[in-house]
Design a protein around this motif. Structure first.
Motif, mmCIF file in Angstrom:
data_model
loop_
_atom_site.group_PDB
_atom_site.id
_atom_site.type_symbol
_atom_site.label_atom_id
_atom_site.label_comp_id
_atom_site.label_asym_id
_atom_site.label_seq_id
_atom_site.Cartn_x
_atom_site.Cartn_y
_atom_site.Cartn_z
ATOM 1 N N GLU A 158 0.860 -1.193 0.000
ATOM 2 C CA GLU A 158 0.000 0.000 0.000
ATOM 3 C C GLU A 158 0.889 1.233 0.000
ATOM 4 O OE1 GLU A 158 -3.404 -1.769 3.064
ATOM 5 O OE2 GLU A 158 -1.718 -0.595 3.810
ATOM 6 N N THR A 159 0.645 2.120 -0.921
ATOM 7 C CA THR A 159 1.376 3.385 -0.901
ATOM 8 C C THR A 159 0.384 4.534 -0.942
ATOM 9 O OG1 THR A 159 1.576 3.310 -3.298
ATOM 10 C CG2 THR A 159 3.464 2.520 -2.045
ATOM 11 N N ALA A 160 0.720 5.591 -0.257
ATOM 12 C CA ALA A 160 -0.146 6.770 -0.228
ATOM 13 C C ALA A 160 0.701 8.000 0.034
ATOM 14 C CB ALA A 160 -1.208 6.623 0.857
ATOM 15 N N ALA A 187 -5.049 15.825 3.324
ATOM 16 C CA ALA A 187 -5.274 15.353 1.956
ATOM 17 C C ALA A 187 -4.551 14.026 1.768
ATOM 18 C CB ALA A 187 -4.754 16.373 0.950
ATOM 19 N N LEU A 188 -5.165 13.159 0.980
ATOM 20 C CA LEU A 188 -4.587 11.836 0.735
ATOM 21 C C LEU A 188 -4.677 11.524 -0.750
ATOM 22 C CD1 LEU A 188 -3.803 8.933 2.173
ATOM 23 C CD2 LEU A 188 -6.166 8.397 1.603
ATOM 24 N N ILE A 189 -3.584 11.017 -1.297
ATOM 25 C CA ILE A 189 -3.579 10.597 -2.703
ATOM 26 C C ILE A 189 -3.183 9.129 -2.757
ATOM 27 C CG2 ILE A 189 -2.649 11.031 -5.013
ATOM 28 C CD1 ILE A 189 -1.731 13.775 -4.023
ATOM 29 N N ARG A 190 -3.978 8.367 -3.482
ATOM 30 C CA ARG A 190 -3.646 6.952 -3.688
ATOM 31 C C ARG A 190 -3.894 6.581 -5.140
ATOM 32 N NH1 ARG A 190 -5.599 2.466 0.270
ATOM 33 N NH2 ARG A 190 -3.933 1.418 -0.856
ATOM 34 N N GLY A 191 -3.190 5.558 -5.586
ATOM 35 C CA GLY A 191 -3.412 5.078 -6.949
ATOM 36 C C GLY A 191 -2.103 4.835 -7.670
ATOM 37 N N GLU A 192 -2.206 4.622 -8.955
ATOM 38 C CA GLU A 192 -1.019 4.305 -9.764
ATOM 39 C C GLU A 192 -0.264 5.575 -10.145
ATOM 40 O OE1 GLU A 192 -0.024 1.131 -10.468
ATOM 41 O OE2 GLU A 192 -1.687 0.601 -9.128
ATOM 42 N N GLY A 193 1.044 5.509 -10.102
ATOM 43 C CA GLY A 193 1.895 6.593 -10.609
ATOM 44 C C GLY A 193 1.870 7.853 -9.785
#
Lengths: 211, 207
Positions: free
Chosen positions: A156-158, A181-187
Motif C-alpha cells: 500500500e502506498t499513499a 489530503a490523501l492521494i492513492r493510486g497508480e503513478g
C-alpha cells in the motif's frame, strides 16, 4: 447430426464471444483514472483568518506504520514546490518557518509492504467443528494436515498532506490539524504528475483560500 | 381410382396430425445473443446499455402451444464515469473516476405460450420466475467494493419464432423481455432492465 453439430458450434462460439467481451473495470483505467484524491478539513475553522504559511522542506516517510526518516527526492521537491504555488494562488503568503507562519504544511509518504503466511495448520484444526469427518462418511476419523503454507503480499502506498494551525497553537496548546489530503493510486510518485496532483487537491478544497 | 383417393386422403390426414403435433413432447435448446438496457433505479448506477450478454434456455413443449423449461444466461453491465468530486458522510471530499460493474446470471423457471404453432411467424409470450446471481462491484479509481448476492428475479417476455422451414423445429427466435430484480445496496433499489435477444432454437435430438 450435421445440423446438431453446427448448432452446438454456433452456441459455443457465441458463449466464447460474449464471455471474452466482459468489461473488467481495472483493465479499463489509465494511471490518472486509477488515482483518488481525498480531502477533509475542520469545518469550524475559518481559513480566511490565516495569512502566512510554511512548508516542511522534506518529506516524512512512514514504512509499515513505523517512522522511516525523511527524504527529498526529485518528486518530493517538485511536489513541495507545487504545494507552495497552490497556497500562494489561494492568497496565502509563504514565509520561513522562523517567521511565525499561521499555517504549517507537511508531506508524508506512507509505504506499507508486508507479507503474510497462512499455515493451514492454523485453521485446519477447526475443520472438524464445521465438517465432522462423519459428514464425508468417515465417522471416528480425524483430519491430517501436512505442513502447507499460503503466502500473500500486500503493498500500500499513499501520499498525504497535512496542514496545522500555528496561529492558535499558543492558546490551544496544540498544533491542530485543520486540513488533510490523501492521494492513492497508480503513478502517484511520477515527478511530472506532482503539480497536477496538488492542483486536484486544491480544486476540491474550495474553502481553502483567503479571498 | 377411388381407393387411390382414399389412400391419398388418409396420407394427408396423417401428415396433418403429425404436423399439428410436431412440437408436442419436443425438448429444445435456445441460444441467444442478448443486449440489455438498465431502467428504473439501475439506470442511476449504470445508464449505458449492455451488448455483452447471452440468454440460454431449455424448454420442453407440453403441447403445440405450451412449453416449460429453464432459463439462464449472462449479462455484463459496465460504466465508467468521468472524474468527479463526491461528498462523503464524514465530511470528506473524494475525487475519483467511478466504475460500476454488474454481472447477472438468471436461473429461472420458464413458461412459454405460442399463439401460432403452425404459422411461419410464431408469436409467443413467456414468463420466468426464479433467482439471479448478482455480482456487483464499484470502484473509486482502482479501489473497489463489492456485493454478491442471489436476488429474486421475474422476467415477462414476448417474442417471435421463425422456423427455418414450415413446421420445422429449428429456427430463429427474437424476443424482448423485462428483468425485475430487487437489489438494495448503496442507494440502488433494483437492477431492472429491458432486454432483447436474438438466437437459434433447435431440438435436443433429431426428429
Amino acid at each position: 447430426m450435421k445440423t446438431g453439430i453446427l448448432n452446438f458450434l454456433a452456441s459455443v462460439s457465441l458463449i466464447a464471444l460474449v464471455t471474452g467481451c466482459t468489461k473488467e473495470p481495472l483493465n479499463n483505467l489509465t494511471d490518472d483514472e486509477s488515482r483518488i484524491y481525498i480531502t477533509n478539513h475542520d469545518s469550524t475553522v475559518n481559513f480566511k483568518s490565516f495569512h502566512t504559511f510554511s512548508v516542511a522542506d522534506s518529506v516524512a516517510l512512514v514504512n509499515n506504520n513505523q517512522p522511516g526518516g525523511k527524504d527529498q527526492t526529485a518528486f518530493d521537491v517538485q511536489f513541495i514546490s507545487a504545494l507552495k504555488a497552490a497556497m500562494a494562488a489561494a492568497g496565502y503568503t509563504l514565509v520561513d518557518k522562523s517567521n511565525n507562519p499561521d499555517l504549517a504544511l507537511a508531506v508524508t509518504v506512507i509505504n506499507n509492504n508486508y507479507s503474510g503466511i497462512i499455515s493451514y495448520n492454523d485453521y485446519g484444526g477447526y475443520y472438524g467443528s464445521y465438517w465432522d469427518p462423519y459428514y464425508w462418511g468417515y465417522p471416528g476419523y480425524s483430519y491430517y494436515y501436512p505442513t502447507y503454507y499460503g503466502v500473500y503480499n500486500v503493498n500500500e502506498t499513499a501520499l498525504t498532506v497535512d496542514m496545522f494551525d500555528l496561529k492558535d497553537a499558543a492558546s490551544s496548546n496544540q498544533l491542530k490539524n485543520v486540513w488533510t489530503a490523501l492521494i492513492r493510486g497508480e503513478g502517484i510518485f511520477n515527478t511530472d504528475k506532482a503539480t497536477s496532483q496538488v492542483q486536484s487537491l486544491f480544486s476540491q478544497s474550495t474553502y481553502l483560500k483567503i479571498n | 381410382m377411388k381407393n387411390s383417393k382414399i389412400v391419398l386422403l388418409l396420407m394427408l390426414s396423417v401428415a396433418g396430425i403429425v404436423k399439428v403435433n410436431a412440437q408436442q413432447g419436443l425438448t429444445k435448446v435456445e441460444v441467444n445473443y442478448s443486449a440489455a438496457f438498465p431502467t428504473s433505479s439501475f439506470k442511476d448506477l449504470i445508464s449505458d446499455g449492455s451488448f455483452r450478454g447471452i440468454d440460454l434456455k431449455i424448454i420442453h413443449n407440453i403441447n403445440d402451444k405450451i412449453a416449460v423449461g429453464l432459463t439462464t444466461g449472462f449479462q455484463d453491465f459496465y460504466q465508467k464515469y468521468p472524474r468527479a468530486v463526491y461528498k462523503l458522510n464524514d465530511g470528506s471530499d473524494v475525487s475519483a473516476v467511478v466504475s460500476n460493474s454488474v454481472q447477472t446470471v438468471p436461473l429461472l423457471a420458464t413458461f412459454h405460450y405460442n399463439f401460432g404453432p403452425q404459422q411461419r411467424l410464431q408469436p409467443f409470450v413467456g414468463a420466468g420466475v426464479g433467482g439471479d446471481i448478482v455480482l456487483y462491484r464499484q470502484y473509486l479509481g482502482e479501489f473497489g467494493s463489492s456485493k454478491n448476492s442471489f436476488a429474486f428475479q421475474a422476467q415477462p417476455r414476448i417474442g417471435l419464432y421463425f422456423p427455418f422451414r414450415e413446421g420445422g423445429t429449428t429456427g430463429l427466435t427474437l424476443s424482448g423481455y423485462y428483468n425485475i430484480i430487487p437489489f438494495k445496496y448503496n442507494g440502488t433499489t433494483n437492477l431492472n432492465s429491458f432486454g432483447v435477444s436474438l438466437g437459434i432454437s433447435f431440438p435436443t435430438r433429431n426428429y
